[in-house]
Design an enzyme around this catalytic site. Sequence first.
Site, PDB file in Angstrom:
ATOM      1  CG  HIS A 137      -0.446   0.277   2.520  1.00 49.36           C
ATOM      2  ND1 HIS A 137      -0.285   1.559   3.018  1.00 49.36           N
ATOM      3  CD2 HIS A 137      -0.034  -0.560   3.508  1.00 49.36           C
ATOM      4  CE1 HIS A 137       0.177   1.503   4.254  1.00 49.36           C
ATOM      5  NE2 HIS A 137       0.352   0.237   4.573  1.00 49.36           N
ATOM      6  CG  ASP A 149       2.172   1.630   7.954  1.00 49.38           C
ATOM      7  OD1 ASP A 149       1.309   1.904   8.787  1.00 49.38           O
ATOM      8  OD2 ASP A 149       1.944   0.972   6.909  1.00 49.38           O
ATOM      9  CD  GLU A 183      -3.107  -1.088   5.074  1.00 50.79           C
ATOM     10  OE1 GLU A 183      -2.789   0.054   5.479  1.00 50.79           O
ATOM     11  OE2 GLU A 183      -3.135  -2.074   5.815  1.00 50.79           O
ATOM     12  CD  GLU A 184      -2.123   2.814   7.218  1.00 50.78           C
ATOM     13  OE1 GLU A 184      -2.818   2.198   8.052  1.00 50.78           O
ATOM     14  OE2 GLU A 184      -0.893   2.717   7.191  1.00 50.78           O
TER      15      GLU A 184
HETATM   16  N1  DTR Z   1      -2.140  -2.936   8.982  1.00 51.03           N
HETATM   17  C1  DTR Z   1      -0.801  -2.471   8.674  1.00 51.03           C
HETATM   18  C2  DTR Z   1       0.218  -2.781   9.727  1.00 51.03           C
HETATM   19  C3  DTR Z   1       0.140  -4.175  10.198  1.00 51.03           C
HETATM   20  C4  DTR Z   1      -0.259  -4.573  11.437  1.00 51.03           C
HETATM   21  N2  DTR Z   1      -0.180  -5.974  11.525  1.00 51.03           N
HETATM   22  C5  DTR Z   1       0.269  -6.421  10.342  1.00 51.03           C
HETATM   23  C6  DTR Z   1       0.489  -7.721   9.927  1.00 51.03           C
HETATM   24  C7  DTR Z   1       0.928  -7.931   8.626  1.00 51.03           C
HETATM   25  C8  DTR Z   1       1.116  -6.837   7.740  1.00 51.03           C
HETATM   26  C9  DTR Z   1       0.864  -5.509   8.175  1.00 51.03           C
HETATM   27  C10 DTR Z   1       0.468  -5.331   9.475  1.00 51.03           C
HETATM   28  C11 DTR Z   1      -0.843  -0.981   8.472  1.00 51.03           C
HETATM   29  O1  DTR Z   1      -1.065  -0.268   9.444  1.00 51.03           O
HETATM   30  O2  DTR Z   1      -0.672  -0.572   7.318  1.00 51.03           O
HETATM   31 ZN    ZN Z   2      -0.547   1.561   8.754  1.00 54.89          ZN
HETATM   32 ZN    ZN Z   3       0.884  -0.578   6.331  1.00 50.71          ZN
END
Ligand code: DTR
Ligand code: ZN
Ligand code: ZN
Length: 450
Positions: A137, A149, A183-184
Amino acid sequence: MKLSARDRTPGARRLAACTLLALGGLIASAAPPALAAPAAPAPAALAPSALAAPDIPLANVKAHLSQFSSIAAANGGNRAHGRTGYKASLEYVKAKLDAAGFTTSVQQFTASGATGYNLIADWPGGDPNSVLMAGSHLDSVSSGAGINDNGSGSAAVLETALAVSRAQLQPTKHLRFAWWGAEELGLLGSKHYVNNLPATERAKVSGYLNFDMIGSPNPGYFVYDDDPAIEKTFKDYFTGIGVPTEIETEGDGRSDHAPFKSAGIPVGGLFTGASNTKTSAQAQKWGGTAGQAFDRCYHSSCDGTANINDTALDRNSDAAAHAIWTLGTEPAVPPGDVYENTTDVSIPDNGAAVTSTITVSGRTGNAPATLKAGVDITHTWRGDLVVDLVAPDGTAYRLKSSSSNDSADNVIATYTVNASAEVANGDWKLRVQDVAAQDTGRINGWKLTF
Ligand code: DTR
Ligand code: ZN
Ligand code: ZN
Ligand code: CA
């Protein structure tokens, strides 16, 4: 001798059965199968023809991160969905890919009242019926630049795609790269892509590799354990460089692989950790600081270019390239491969049809004109049963029709189907229905031989 349904007491049945056999009226609809045939040999080690991936230059990956950082700084401090920083990030990535010979497309969607964008980049060539995808993302949260991130994943996927171009790679599979929006906000860009991919196109995707947070400052080395073959590909890489890995356990559905997995596509990926705390055992194994989050700047304004561990970013970028080269250039699965499902499925008496699914992946092209379906059903008075093979796109091929005087028990047979119009990869189903009262049974198992 025709028996009405009501005459079918066991005694009458046995008599009828004997009579039919005496008439030489054996009704089996196909030669007995070699069901005892040994399963396909365990896959050999990596086929020699699978090419070795090049090293992905860390400096190049970090240069993309610097660009993402400058973009955020010039656009209100973030690269979030619906903000100018996101679109500027997409335009940066797209320009690099266009210059490198990719066929790019931008898919629009609406989320939270703002226009979102996915960037898709196809590398020309490879089997269009076997598509290997890799994605990340591109959006950040609104509180910061989102360098770990997920600039880290986006930069690694971009640089791997550029390495494919530099190598003028000619993979056996078609390679498709993706950078997801929103994605967020809940995996909205990848969900939009998968939900709008026609079933026939979805069936062609042999696997999706996800890279979300792969440069965490206090890194762990986590490998997704969703698909065994993809997991092994990543773990082999880390074993080769002497780095232990753990299974990613922060919870399924936490990133863009989730919509692909829900659609039955094999998925995998890498992760270096977010807000969870590194244990002492993990610090022993990987270095770093026990009792501290893998990424203390997760979803914070401090997620900038200093919030990256170079070693982790380098290793994961190289691992991504290893997976794309390995899975993308492995020879098409040779003919004669057997796919099997041995889970029992009970067949309701005179009731609804039941199905047993075999997911075929990693093949190229269509199924053969002589696709063999080996069926093993235990059921008294098999004349009750209708048996179909259903291709991934829903096309049904009749293997056995019901028959009021087929009193023999069990269906153990191999049927040959001309499935050349069907894409090989996808969910194939054996569908069985008992259409007459009395007598029941179960699917013991079935197999497809290509
Ligand atoms: N959701 C993602 C960060 C995240 C948290 N747990 C996992 C496990 C596997 C991949 C990503 C993640 C984010 O905040 O973009
Ligand atoms: Zn994130
Ligand atoms: Zn992420
Ligand atoms: Ca019945």
